[in-house]
Motif scaffolding. Structure first.
Motif, PDB file in Angstrom:
ATOM      1  N   GLY A   1     -73.132 -93.218  80.267  1.00 56.21           N
ATOM      2  CA  GLY A   1     -72.567 -92.282  81.245  1.00 56.21           C
ATOM      3  C   GLY A   1     -71.391 -92.877  81.991  1.00 56.21           C
ATOM      4  N   GLY A   2     -70.449 -93.492  81.249  1.00 51.44           N
ATOM      5  CA  GLY A   2     -69.159 -93.883  81.835  1.00 51.44           C
ATOM      6  C   GLY A   2     -68.177 -92.746  81.591  1.00 51.44           C
ATOM      7  N   MET A   3     -66.889 -93.013  81.769  1.00 53.25           N
ATOM      8  CA  MET A   3     -65.896 -91.949  81.605  1.00 53.25           C
ATOM      9  C   MET A   3     -65.966 -91.359  80.195  1.00 53.25           C
ATOM     10  N   ALA A   4     -66.180 -92.214  79.179  1.00 54.93           N
ATOM     11  CA  ALA A   4     -66.189 -91.709  77.803  1.00 54.93           C
ATOM     12  C   ALA A   4     -67.382 -90.779  77.578  1.00 54.93           C
ATOM     13  N   GLY A   5     -68.575 -91.226  77.945  1.00 53.08           N
ATOM     14  CA  GLY A   5     -69.769 -90.434  77.686  1.00 53.08           C
ATOM     15  C   GLY A   5     -69.768 -89.120  78.460  1.00 53.08           C
TER      16      GLY A   5
ATOM     17  N   GLU B   1     -78.166 -92.207  80.290  1.00 58.54           N
ATOM     18  CA  GLU B   1     -77.494 -93.359  80.912  1.00 58.54           C
ATOM     19  C   GLU B   1     -78.557 -94.368  81.345  1.00 58.54           C
ATOM     20  N   GLY B   2     -78.311 -95.644  81.002  1.00 58.56           N
ATOM     21  CA  GLY B   2     -79.296 -96.687  81.299  1.00 58.56           C
ATOM     22  C   GLY B   2     -79.480 -96.953  82.784  1.00 58.56           C
ATOM     23  N   GLY B   3     -78.406 -96.797  83.571  1.00 61.19           N
ATOM     24  CA  GLY B   3     -78.494 -97.026  85.019  1.00 61.19           C
ATOM     25  C   GLY B   3     -78.086 -95.744  85.741  1.00 61.19           C
TER      26      GLY B   3
ATOM     27  N   THR C   1     -58.653 -99.077  87.357  1.00 64.34           N
ATOM     28  CA  THR C   1     -57.663 -98.723  88.379  1.00 64.34           C
ATOM     29  C   THR C   1     -57.217 -97.265  88.204  1.00 64.34           C
ATOM     30  N   ALA C   2     -57.775 -96.595  87.168  1.00 69.28           N
ATOM     31  CA  ALA C   2     -57.579 -95.147  86.974  1.00 69.28           C
ATOM     32  C   ALA C   2     -56.122 -94.701  86.969  1.00 69.28           C
ATOM     33  N   VAL C   3     -55.316 -95.437  86.235  1.00 69.97           N
ATOM     34  CA  VAL C   3     -53.955 -94.977  85.946  1.00 69.97           C
ATOM     35  C   VAL C   3     -54.054 -94.141  84.677  1.00 69.97           C
TER      36      VAL C   3
ATOM     37  N   PHE D   1     -82.608 -96.185  79.585  1.00 67.67           N
ATOM     38  CA  PHE D   1     -81.935 -97.186  78.751  1.00 67.67           C
ATOM     39  C   PHE D   1     -82.429 -97.060  77.312  1.00 67.67           C
ATOM     40  N   ILE D   2     -81.529 -96.838  76.394  1.00 67.10           N
ATOM     41  CA  ILE D   2     -81.903 -96.678  74.982  1.00 67.10           C
ATOM     42  C   ILE D   2     -82.027 -98.068  74.348  1.00 67.10           C
ATOM     43  N   ARG D   3     -83.256 -98.385  73.929  1.00 68.53           N
ATOM     44  CA  ARG D   3     -83.508 -99.729  73.367  1.00 68.53           C
ATOM     45  C   ARG D   3     -83.197 -99.784  71.885  1.00 68.53           C
TER      46      ARG D   3
ATOM     47  N   PRO E   1     -70.418-100.895  71.566  1.00 68.60           N
ATOM     48  CA  PRO E   1     -71.424-100.145  70.779  1.00 68.60           C
ATOM     49  C   PRO E   1     -72.703-100.960  70.600  1.00 68.60           C
ATOM     50  N   ILE E   2     -73.864-100.283  70.741  1.00 72.83           N
ATOM     51  CA  ILE E   2     -75.118-101.037  70.818  1.00 72.83           C
ATOM     52  C   ILE E   2     -75.762-101.332  69.465  1.00 72.83           C
ATOM     53  N   LEU E   3     -75.330-100.666  68.409  1.00 69.75           N
ATOM     54  CA  LEU E   3     -75.958-100.942  67.102  1.00 69.75           C
ATOM     55  C   LEU E   3     -75.195-102.036  66.393  1.00 69.75           C
TER      56      LEU E   3
ATOM     57  N   ARG F   1     -61.544-109.872  80.524  1.00 70.72           N
ATOM     58  CA  ARG F   1     -61.778-109.631  81.959  1.00 70.72           C
ATOM     59  C   ARG F   1     -60.458-109.480  82.687  1.00 70.72           C
ATOM     60  N   SER F   2     -60.471-108.665  83.707  1.00 74.72           N
ATOM     61  CA  SER F   2     -59.261-108.422  84.472  1.00 74.72           C
ATOM     62  C   SER F   2     -59.642-108.329  85.949  1.00 74.72           C
ATOM     63  N   PHE F   3     -58.728-108.692  86.850  1.00 70.87           N
ATOM     64  CA  PHE F   3     -59.050-108.943  88.260  1.00 70.87           C
ATOM     65  C   PHE F   3     -58.149-108.090  89.154  1.00 70.87           C
TER      66      PHE F   3
HETATM   67  C1  LIG Z   1     -59.869-104.112  85.728  1.00 70.90           C
HETATM   68  C2  LIG Z   1     -59.673-102.942  84.812  1.00 70.90           C
HETATM   69  C3  LIG Z   1     -58.726-101.987  85.122  1.00 70.90           C
HETATM   70  C4  LIG Z   1     -58.554-100.892  84.287  1.00 70.90           C
HETATM   71  N1  LIG Z   1     -57.601 -99.966  84.617  1.00 70.90           N
HETATM   72  C5  LIG Z   1     -57.392 -98.903  83.792  1.00 70.90           C
HETATM   73  C6  LIG Z   1     -56.402 -97.939  84.101  1.00 70.90           C
HETATM   74  O1  LIG Z   1     -55.700 -98.026  85.127  1.00 70.90           O
HETATM   75  N2  LIG Z   1     -56.231 -96.906  83.245  1.00 70.90           N
HETATM   76  C7  LIG Z   1     -56.972 -96.770  82.113  1.00 70.90           C
HETATM   77  O2  LIG Z   1     -56.746 -95.839  81.338  1.00 70.90           O
HETATM   78  N3  LIG Z   1     -57.953 -97.652  81.817  1.00 70.90           N
HETATM   79  C8  LIG Z   1     -58.179 -98.713  82.627  1.00 70.90           C
HETATM   80  N4  LIG Z   1     -59.154 -99.619  82.330  1.00 70.90           N
HETATM   81  C9  LIG Z   1     -60.056 -99.350  81.202  1.00 70.90           C
HETATM   82  C10 LIG Z   1     -61.142 -98.337  81.571  1.00 70.90           C
HETATM   83  O3  LIG Z   1     -61.589 -98.566  82.882  1.00 70.90           O
HETATM   84  C11 LIG Z   1     -62.323 -98.471  80.608  1.00 70.90           C
HETATM   85  O4  LIG Z   1     -61.832 -98.414  79.282  1.00 70.90           O
HETATM   86  C12 LIG Z   1     -63.307 -97.323  80.770  1.00 70.90           C
HETATM   87  O5  LIG Z   1     -63.725 -97.225  82.117  1.00 70.90           O
HETATM   88  C13 LIG Z   1     -64.509 -97.566  79.872  1.00 70.90           C
HETATM   89  O6  LIG Z   1     -65.363 -96.450  80.003  1.00 70.90           O
HETATM   90  P1  LIG Z   1     -66.657 -96.351  79.109  1.00 70.90           P
HETATM   91  O7  LIG Z   1     -67.272 -95.038  79.377  1.00 70.90           O
HETATM   92  O8  LIG Z   1     -66.316 -96.702  77.691  1.00 70.90           O
HETATM   93  O9  LIG Z   1     -67.577 -97.550  79.605  1.00 70.90           O
HETATM   94  P2  LIG Z   1     -68.537 -97.665  80.878  1.00 70.90           P
HETATM   95  O10 LIG Z   1     -67.918 -97.096  82.091  1.00 70.90           O
HETATM   96  O11 LIG Z   1     -68.998 -99.087  80.926  1.00 70.90           O
HETATM   97  O12 LIG Z   1     -69.771 -96.734  80.480  1.00 70.90           O
HETATM   98  C14 LIG Z   1     -70.737 -97.122  79.539  1.00 70.90           C
HETATM   99  C15 LIG Z   1     -72.099 -96.756  80.096  1.00 70.90           C
HETATM  100  O13 LIG Z   1     -73.080 -96.946  79.085  1.00 70.90           O
HETATM  101  C16 LIG Z   1     -74.269 -97.364  79.700  1.00 70.90           C
HETATM  102  N5  LIG Z   1     -75.098 -98.012  78.680  1.00 70.90           N
HETATM  103  C17 LIG Z   1     -74.857 -99.169  78.028  1.00 70.90           C
HETATM  104  N6  LIG Z   1     -75.840 -99.438  77.157  1.00 70.90           N
HETATM  105  C18 LIG Z   1     -76.740 -98.424  77.269  1.00 70.90           C
HETATM  106  C19 LIG Z   1     -77.963 -98.136  76.628  1.00 70.90           C
HETATM  107  N7  LIG Z   1     -78.473 -98.942  75.687  1.00 70.90           N
HETATM  108  N8  LIG Z   1     -78.634 -97.000  76.984  1.00 70.90           N
HETATM  109  C20 LIG Z   1     -78.124 -96.156  77.928  1.00 70.90           C
HETATM  110  N9  LIG Z   1     -76.948 -96.387  78.563  1.00 70.90           N
HETATM  111  C21 LIG Z   1     -76.258 -97.511  78.238  1.00 70.90           C
HETATM  112  C22 LIG Z   1     -73.811 -98.287  80.813  1.00 70.90           C
HETATM  113  O14 LIG Z   1     -74.793 -98.401  81.818  1.00 70.90           O
HETATM  114  C23 LIG Z   1     -72.518 -97.624  81.276  1.00 70.90           C
HETATM  115  O15 LIG Z   1     -72.725 -96.804  82.415  1.00 70.90           O
HETATM  116  C24 LIG Z   1     -59.338-100.735  83.124  1.00 70.90           C
HETATM  117  C25 LIG Z   1     -60.280-101.702  82.800  1.00 70.90           C
HETATM  118  C26 LIG Z   1     -60.455-102.795  83.630  1.00 70.90           C
HETATM  119  C27 LIG Z   1     -61.455-103.830  83.246  1.00 70.90           C
END
Ligand SMILES: Cc1cc2nc3c(=O)[nH]c(=O)nc-3n(C[C@H](O)[C@H](O)[C@H](O)COP(=O)(O)OP(=O)(O)OC[C@H]3O[C@@H](n4cnc5c(N)ncnc54)[C@H](O)[C@@H]3O)c2cc1C
Length: 433
Positions: free
Chosen positions: A30-34, A52-54, A65-67, A187-189, A215-217, A231-233
């Motif tokens: 449940g991040g931006m992609a999901g 979503e696991g959490g 930084t949501a650009v 959390f999907i094991r 990806p978990i598989l 990593r980025s700061f």
């Molecule tokens: C410092 C930084 C700055 C950034 N700035 C930008 C920017 O300005 N613009 C931009 O376009 N991109 C930016 N990015 C990239 C962007 O933030 C990420 O690519 C994006 O947030 C990833 O989203 P996601 O949904 O893939 O991952 P996540 O947000 O990590 O979501 C994945 C979710 O899956 C869940 N999960 C994992 N395993 C399991 C499981 N087994 N069962 C159930 N749930 C599970 C996790 O708990 C998590 O909530 C930045 C990245 C960083 C590190």
């Protein structure tokens, strides 16, 4: 960590899975992609469920930084050279469509949306950026090369994209989640066929989208070879200028910048997770030089999955798993890439094809220099003798003195000082101290 985005944001609770459920499409993560995938599938009238696991939005998305821009670190010049003009157009159009779709959704879900030009600047030779601007214009978008930017320090030149944007990622994500079928603390094991197993039940689906950041598989798709994490700061400052745009630099050591309300966000110090690199020291040094009067309000670090060729993996998880899909490898550009993933996966699931899918195909050639770097790193860390080993594939963990964590240089898993998993692909804790 002192994150900016989850400060004082009210959150709704979603239930956890209890017992067995069935759905047509399960989205894991449940991040931006999901969340965007779930939103798109619901729009398309597909019966779906997100596990979503959490808590939703608490993964890497909390550290973004949501650009929002179609201008990424990978130059279109290089996409044309490596994949040809047609695929470069697919990449550009998929990301421009993503920007347009966010713009429309932001009217419905308030998220501090602001239209801004995006810039990629250089302090060095400008020839490549001049060519980049011409390439993007030829592909159909009015990017231009400029000699000056509103930044309060000189640059040699920049490529400017008009009408890109910046927003508040959690306000947006929590807004679009309101009416979605979401399970938290689920959390999907394990995934067996198209059934996902959690601690308190299972979800039987016809298709599954894996949107778990890494990806978990492991057994399918070779993502443990195709991805590493960087990593980025980020530091958010008070009493710094309005830079009137969003910025990234061409050099590995350069900083990225954007404003949010009265704050200036400065990010950089990037390095492979588990290795040494610039970190917060590099960001602070830059701030000291260019914004000496600014005051630090927030500081956080996060990491993203990097693909072998800097193009995300969006599509079928692997040829041997036709009902599994993936969205990963966003190379620090996960805002537009997540929206592109939602559109592409929605089309693949509903119609079996998408006009934008080929360039993102996870099945494309792995023959890139980065593959050999990843393999070398894994070999070294796998052989390194130490008893603190990653629960993912057994690589030696490295102590991270600035964040007090155990980090894996192979695939980027991270563990707290006490051994609890903080970042995947590891799914199990390592030890108790
Ligand atoms: C410092 C930084 C700055 C950034 N700035 C930008 C920017 O300005 N613009 C931009 O376009 N991109 C930016 N990015 C990239 C962007 O933030 C990420 O690519 C994006 O947030 C990833 O989203 P996601 O949904 O893939 O991952 P996540 O947000 O990590 O979501 C994945 C979710 O899956 C869940 N999960 C994992 N395993 C399991 C499981 N087994 N069962 C159930 N749930 C599970 C996790 O708990 C998590 O909530 C930045 C990245 C960083 C590190």
């Amino acid at each position: 960590m002192n994150y900016l985005w989850d400060d004082e944001i009210p959150r709704r609770q979603y239930p956890a899975l209890k017992g067995d459920r069935k759905t047509d499409v399960l989205i894991i993560g449940g991040g931006m992609a999901g969340v965007l995938c779930a939103y798109r599938l619901k729009e398309l009238g597909v019966d779906c469920l997100l596990a979503e696991g959490g808590r939703i939005g608490n993964g890497i998305t909390r550290g973004t930084t949501a650009v929002l821009s179609a201008q990424h670190d990978k130059l279109y010049l290089d996409i044309v050279r490596q994949f040809g003009e047609a695929k470069a157009k697919q990449y550009l159009e998929a990301n421009l469509r993503a920007v347009r779709r966010y713009r429309k959704l932001a009217e419905k879900y308030p998220c501090d949306w602001e239209e801004k030009p995006s810039y990629m600047y250089t302090h060095g030779d400008t020839e490549k950026l001049r060519q980049e601007a011409k390439t993007v214009a030829r592909l159909g978008f009015p990017a231009e090369f400029v000699r000056e930017t509103p930044l309060p320090f000189p640059v040699a030149g920049a490529v400017r994209y008009p009408e890109m944007a910046q927003f508040h990622p959690l306000k947006f994500l929590l807004g679009i989640s309101e009416d979605l079928p979401i399970l938290e603390h689920t959390f999907i094991r394990e995934i067996k066929g198209t059934t996902a197993i959690a601690d308190e039940g299972s979800i039987e689906a016809k298709k599954i989208i894996v949107a778990t950041h890494f990806p978990i598989l492991n057994r399918k798709g070779l993502y443990f070879m195709k991805l590493y994490q960087k990593r980025s700061f980020v530091v958010a400052l008070e009493r710094a200028e309005d830079v009137q745009g969003t910025y990234v630099g061409t050099a590995e050591s350069s900083m990225y910048l954007r404003n949010y309300k009265d704050l200036l966000l400065v990010g950089g110090g990037d390095h492979r997770t588990g290795k040494n690199g610039g970190g917060f020291d590099a960001v602070h040094e830059f701030i000291q030089k260019h914004f000496p009067d600014a005051v630090e309000r927030y500081a956080w670090a996060a990491q993203d999955c990097m693909s072998l060729d800097e193009i995300p993996y969006i599509g079928r998880y692997s040829p041997s798993a036709p009902d599994l899909y993936v969205a990963s490898g966003f190379n620090e550009w996960g805002m537009s890439s997540s929206m592109a993933a939602a559109e592409i996966l929605g089309d693949l699931i509903c119609n079996g094809q998408s006009a934008y899918a080929p360039v993102f195909s996870p099945d494309r050639s792995m023959m890139r220099a980065q593959l050999f770097k990843n393999m070398g790193e894994t070999l070294i860390d796998f052989m390194f003798p130490t008893f603190r080993r990653c629960s993912h594939l057994g690589c030696a963990l490295k102590w991270n003195p600035s964040e007090h964590t155990w980090d894996c240089p192979c695939h980027g898993s991270r563990f707290s000082e006490q051994g609890g998993v903080m970042d995947n692909p590891a799914m199990k804790d390592i030890f108790r101290s």
